[in-house]
Design an enzyme around this catalytic site. Structure first.
Site, mmCIF file in Angstrom:
data_model
loop_
_atom_site.group_PDB
_atom_site.id
_atom_site.type_symbol
_atom_site.label_atom_id
_atom_site.label_comp_id
_atom_site.label_asym_id
_atom_site.label_seq_id
_atom_site.Cartn_x
_atom_site.Cartn_y
_atom_site.Cartn_z
ATOM 1 N N THR A 183 11.937 1.722 0.786
ATOM 2 C CA THR A 183 10.392 1.723 0.286
ATOM 3 C C THR A 183 9.578 2.140 -1.202
ATOM 4 O OG1 THR A 183 10.657 2.971 2.455
ATOM 5 C CG2 THR A 183 8.401 3.498 1.028
ATOM 6 N N ASN A 203 5.265 -2.058 -3.736
ATOM 7 C CA ASN A 203 6.309 -1.801 -2.794
ATOM 8 C C ASN A 203 6.576 -3.358 -3.238
ATOM 9 O OD1 ASN A 203 5.859 -2.034 -1.019
ATOM 10 N ND2 ASN A 203 7.352 -0.518 -0.313
ATOM 11 N N PHE A 258 -0.924 10.359 0.666
ATOM 12 C CA PHE A 258 -0.922 8.769 -0.690
ATOM 13 C C PHE A 258 -1.845 7.875 0.646
ATOM 14 C CE2 PHE A 258 3.253 8.326 2.589
ATOM 15 C CZ PHE A 258 2.975 7.549 2.957
ATOM 16 N N HIS A 314 5.622 -5.254 3.157
ATOM 17 C CA HIS A 314 5.865 -4.702 3.936
ATOM 18 C C HIS A 314 6.448 -5.167 5.442
ATOM 19 C CE1 HIS A 314 4.776 -2.181 7.513
ATOM 20 N NE2 HIS A 314 4.766 -3.983 8.163
ATOM 21 N N LYS A 343 2.699 -7.840 -0.004
ATOM 22 C CA LYS A 343 1.472 -7.287 -1.305
ATOM 23 C C LYS A 343 0.844 -7.744 -2.500
ATOM 24 C CE LYS A 343 3.371 -2.934 1.514
ATOM 25 N NZ LYS A 343 3.218 -1.602 1.207
ATOM 26 N N ARG A 382 12.933 -5.583 -2.987
ATOM 27 C CA ARG A 382 11.667 -4.387 -3.502
ATOM 28 C C ARG A 382 12.567 -3.713 -4.640
ATOM 29 N NH1 ARG A 382 11.119 -1.603 1.856
ATOM 30 N NH2 ARG A 382 8.301 -1.423 1.987
ATOM 31 N N ARG A 423 13.620 -5.813 7.028
ATOM 32 C CA ARG A 423 14.671 -4.675 6.678
ATOM 33 C C ARG A 423 15.536 -4.275 5.297
ATOM 34 N NH1 ARG A 423 10.396 -1.445 7.755
ATOM 35 N NH2 ARG A 423 11.764 0.777 7.481
HETATM 36 P P1 CMP Z 1 4.586 0.108 3.961
HETATM 37 O O1 CMP Z 1 6.125 -0.219 4.048
HETATM 38 O O2 CMP Z 1 4.006 -0.786 3.849
HETATM 39 O O3 CMP Z 1 4.373 1.492 4.870
HETATM 40 C C1 CMP Z 1 3.699 2.266 4.472
HETATM 41 C C2 CMP Z 1 3.616 2.467 2.781
HETATM 42 O O4 CMP Z 1 2.847 3.282 2.115
HETATM 43 C C3 CMP Z 1 5.008 2.311 2.242
HETATM 44 O O5 CMP Z 1 5.700 0.942 2.832
HETATM 45 C C4 CMP Z 1 4.481 2.455 1.312
HETATM 46 O O6 CMP Z 1 3.760 1.470 0.124
HETATM 47 C C5 CMP Z 1 3.241 3.278 0.847
HETATM 48 N N1 CMP Z 1 3.523 4.692 0.154
HETATM 49 C C6 CMP Z 1 2.913 5.059 -0.786
HETATM 50 N N2 CMP Z 1 3.363 6.142 -1.493
HETATM 51 C C7 CMP Z 1 4.367 6.352 -0.407
HETATM 52 C C8 CMP Z 1 4.741 7.959 0.159
HETATM 53 N N3 CMP Z 1 4.860 8.732 -1.051
HETATM 54 N N4 CMP Z 1 5.858 7.875 -0.089
HETATM 55 C C9 CMP Z 1 5.510 6.294 1.338
HETATM 56 N N5 CMP Z 1 5.802 5.028 2.234
HETATM 57 C C10 CMP Z 1 4.707 5.449 0.992
#
Ligand code: CMP
Length: 137
Positions: A91, A112, A57, A115, A9, A102, A85
């Site tokens: 996350t 983070n 979000f 993805h 990212k 992460r 993963r």
């Molecule tokens: P990703 O695995 O890219 O998939 C969805 C993304 O939403 C997640 O990683 C986070 O970076 C982002 N995100 C932002 N805010 C939130 C939240 N409150 N809960 C979960 N994901 C979030």
């Protein structure tokens, strides 16, 4: 052999930790089968993350994902979806296990670092979103 989609990212690209992150994949049996650096358009990001469009979000997520270039990759290996993963960690980096990508490189749940596809079915959809079949080796 499985394939999964990985995105480094904008936060991690800005910090110049692309090589360090790819090293984690390669030293843990995930081969880079396709790779490109690109700037996502708003439309790309909205379509890619459309499963989250009702989430509070969503708009912040889209703004963040278009805030700078990303590295998009297909990773290939045994149990690639799960292995990716595990290497990424939770996350929320505050909840991510020590030694995960992460935990080591991410700043917040939004910024983070990476993805990764959450299941094999979505991996196929996500790979097709970014790469033509003849661009994955
Ligand atoms: P990703 O695995 O890219 O998939 C969805 C993304 O939403 C997640 O990683 C986070 O970076 C982002 N995100 C932002 N805010 C939130 C939240 N409150 N809960 C979960 N994901 C979030």
């Amino acid at each position: 052999m499985e394939q999964t989609l990985s995105i480094i990212k904008p936060d991690a690209v800005k910090k110049s930790v692309v090589g360090k992150i790819i090293d984690r994949f390669e030293t843990n049996g995930l081969r880079v089968a396709a790779i490109k650096k690109m700037q996502l358009s708003k439309k790309d990001a909205e379509q890619f993350y459309s499963v989250h469009k009702e989430r509070s979000f969503f708009s912040d997520l889209i703004q963040f994902m278009i805030s700078g270039p990303v590295i998009v990759m297909v990773l290939e290996g045994e149990n690639a979806v799960l292995k990716n993963r595990e290497l990424m960690g939770s996350t929320n980096p505050k909840e991510a296990k020590k030694g995960t990508i992460r935990a080591d490189f991410a700043d917040s749940v939004e910024a983070n670092a990476v993805h990764g596809s959450d299941c094999l079915e979505n991996a196929k959809i996500e790979i097709e979103f970014f790469f033509a079949k003849n661009a994955v080796y």
